[in-house]
Write a protein that holds these residues in place. Structure first.
Motif, PDB file in Angstrom:
ATOM      1  N   GLU A 154      -1.265  -3.030  -3.688  1.00 55.84           N
ATOM      2  CA  GLU A 154      -2.362  -2.698  -2.789  1.00 55.84           C
ATOM      3  C   GLU A 154      -2.825  -3.948  -2.035  1.00 55.84           C
ATOM      4  OE1 GLU A 154      -3.596   0.243  -2.180  1.00 55.84           O
ATOM      5  OE2 GLU A 154      -2.492   1.363  -3.723  1.00 55.84           O
ATOM      6  N   PRO A 155      -3.335  -3.791  -0.801  1.00 53.05           N
ATOM      7  CA  PRO A 155      -3.833  -4.958  -0.058  1.00 53.05           C
ATOM      8  C   PRO A 155      -4.874  -5.760  -0.836  1.00 53.05           C
ATOM      9  CG  PRO A 155      -3.682  -3.047   1.390  1.00 53.05           C
ATOM     10  CD  PRO A 155      -3.408  -2.556  -0.009  1.00 53.05           C
ATOM     11  N   ILE A 165       1.058  -2.405   8.640  1.00 52.15           N
ATOM     12  CA  ILE A 165       1.109  -2.983   7.297  1.00 52.15           C
ATOM     13  C   ILE A 165       1.204  -4.499   7.356  1.00 52.15           C
ATOM     14  CG2 ILE A 165       2.561  -3.214   5.234  1.00 52.15           C
ATOM     15  CD1 ILE A 165       3.152  -0.230   5.447  1.00 52.15           C
ATOM     16  N   LYS A 213       0.811  -1.220   0.000  1.00 50.67           N
ATOM     17  CA  LYS A 213       0.000   0.000   0.000  1.00 50.67           C
ATOM     18  C   LYS A 213       0.842   1.267   0.000  1.00 50.67           C
ATOM     19  CE  LYS A 213      -4.329   1.912   1.777  1.00 50.67           C
ATOM     20  NZ  LYS A 213      -5.349   1.883   2.837  1.00 50.67           N
ATOM     21  N   GLN A 214       2.152   1.136   0.046  1.00 52.28           N
ATOM     22  CA  GLN A 214       3.007   2.315  -0.016  1.00 52.28           C
ATOM     23  C   GLN A 214       3.860   2.272  -1.272  1.00 52.28           C
ATOM     24  OE1 GLN A 214       5.429   3.122   3.378  1.00 52.28           O
ATOM     25  NE2 GLN A 214       3.745   3.006   4.837  1.00 52.28           N
ATOM     26  N   GLN A 271       4.348  -0.764  -6.908  1.00 51.12           N
ATOM     27  CA  GLN A 271       3.441  -0.639  -5.774  1.00 51.12           C
ATOM     28  C   GLN A 271       2.466  -1.807  -5.753  1.00 51.12           C
ATOM     29  OE1 GLN A 271       1.688   3.229  -5.512  1.00 51.12           O
ATOM     30  NE2 GLN A 271       0.477   2.775  -3.700  1.00 51.12           N
TER      31      GLN A 271
END
Length: 292
Positions: free
Chosen positions: A218-219, A243, A142-143, A216
Motif C-alpha cells: 500500500e502507498p 501509480i 496498491k494493486q 501487495q
C-alpha cells in the motif's frame, strides 16, 4: 525452445556461481555472475517467479558489478516458510548482498520486478543507509499482483499446486500474467522450463501458493529512503502513470521514472534489451562519483 538471437544464447551460456545462505531459518538459494569483490547488484524476481527470470539480463550488468539473483523463500529452489512478508524478503535480499559483499566496502544496489519491486522499496525504506540505490520495475503499488489475483479468482484453496502428469504438460501451461502479445517466445520458453519441479505423482510449479498472502504493498507503507530510488514501468504495464506518480510523491518527489515502450508488465520478457540498457544507465549513475 523457440529460435533465439545470439545475444540471448550467449547470455544463457555465461557461467555463474550457485550459492545459498540461511536467513531466519530458511535456506535461500541464489546465483551470481561477474567477478567476486566487485560492488554487488541484487536482482529480485516477482511473485511466483524465480531467479531464472534474470538469466538473460544479469550477464549484461557485470561490467562493474557482482550481479546476484536470488530465489526468495517460497520460490524457485529456496526453502518454504509458514508465512511470508515483504520485511522478511528484504532481509533475505540484504543477507544475500552481504554474503557477496565480503570483499568490498561499497554498498549494494537492489532492483526488483513486480512484487520484487515491493521488496526493493521495503529494503530501501528499512535498510536504505546500507544501500547505494533501489529500483522497482513495474511494481503496481496498491494493486494485487496479477499472479495473486488469478490464484484467488481460480477458487483454489489447496495448500499445494496442481500436479501434472509430465514435465511437458506443466511447462505447456506456463503463462505470464497478465498475458501480453509482446512476450518473446524464446525468453518465455527458458523461464517456463526452469519454473517446474518433479513431485510425487508428476510435475508441478516451484512456488508455494502461500506467497500470495504477502504480495501487495500500500502507498502508506512507502517512505522516503536514504538511498536513491528509481522506478521503471512498461508502456502497457500495471504500474500506471497514476501509480508511479503516487509512489514518487510518497518517496519524496525526486524519483526518476523510465517508461519502456512496447512492454507490458513483464518487461524482461517483452523488451529485455531496452530493460538492460535502462538498468546499465541507472546503476552507472548510482556509481558515479559525486561532483565536487
Amino acid at each position: 525452445m523457440s529460435a533465439a538471437p545470439t545475444w540471448f544464447s550467449d547470455a544463457l551460456a555465461t557461467p555463474y556461481d550457485r550459492r545459498e545462505v540461511d536467513v531466519e531459518g530458511a535456506r535461500v538459494t541464489y546465483r551470481a555472475w561477474g567477478e567476486p569483490g566487485a560492488p554487488v547488484l541484487v536482482l529480485v524476481h516477482g511473485g511466483a517467479a524465480h531467479a531464472g527470470w534474470w538469466d538473460h539480463v544479469a550477464p549484461f550488468l557485470t561490467a562493474a558489478h557482482r550481479v546476484v539473483a536470488l530465489d526468495l523463500s517460497g520460490h524457485g529452489d529456496s526453502d518454504r516458510r509458514d508465512t511470508y512478508d515483504l520485511e522478511t524478503y528484504a532481509a533475505e535480499v540484504l543477507a544475500v548482498a552481504e554474503a557477496e559483499a565480503a570483499d568490498t566496502s561499497e554498498k549494494p544496489c537492489v532492483i526488483g520486478h513486480s512484487m520484487g519491486g515491493f521488496v526493493a522499496l521495503t529494503a530501501g525504506r528499512d535498510h536504505g543507509s546500507r544501500l547505494t540505490g533501489v529500483c522497482a520495475v513495474d511494481s503496481p503499488v496498491k494493486q494485487m499482483s496479477p499472479e495473486a489475483r488469478a490464484w484467488r479468482e481460480s477458487g483454489r484453496n489447496a495448500p499445494g499446486n496442481k500436479v501434472y502428469p509430465s514435465r511437458e504438460a506443466v511447462v505447456a501451461r506456463f503463462r505470464p500474467l497478465p498475458a501480453d502479445g509482446a512476450t518473446l517466445p524464446y525468453v518465455q520458453d527458458h523461464v517456463a522450463e526452469a519454473s517446474v519441479r518433479e513431485v510425487e505423482g508428476g510435475w508441478t510449479w516451484k512456488f508455494d501458493p502461500r506467497v500470495f498472502s504477502g504480495a501487495q504493498m500500500e502507498p502508506e507503507e512507502l517512505a522516503e529512503a536514504v538511498c536513491p530510488t528509481a522506478l521503471i514501468r512498461g508502456e502497457r504495464g500495471l504500474a500506471t502513470t497514476d501509480i508511479t506518480t503516487t509512489v514518487a510523491e510518497r518517496l519524496g518527489g525526486h524519483v526518476p521514472v523510465t517508461v519502456v515502450p512496447g512492454a507490458g508488465h513483464h518487461i524482461m520478457l517483452d523488451q529485455p534489451v531496452a530493460l538492460i540498457a535502462a538498468l546499465q544507465c541507472l546503476v552507472g549513475e548510482w556509481r558515479r562519483p559525486p561532483r565536487p
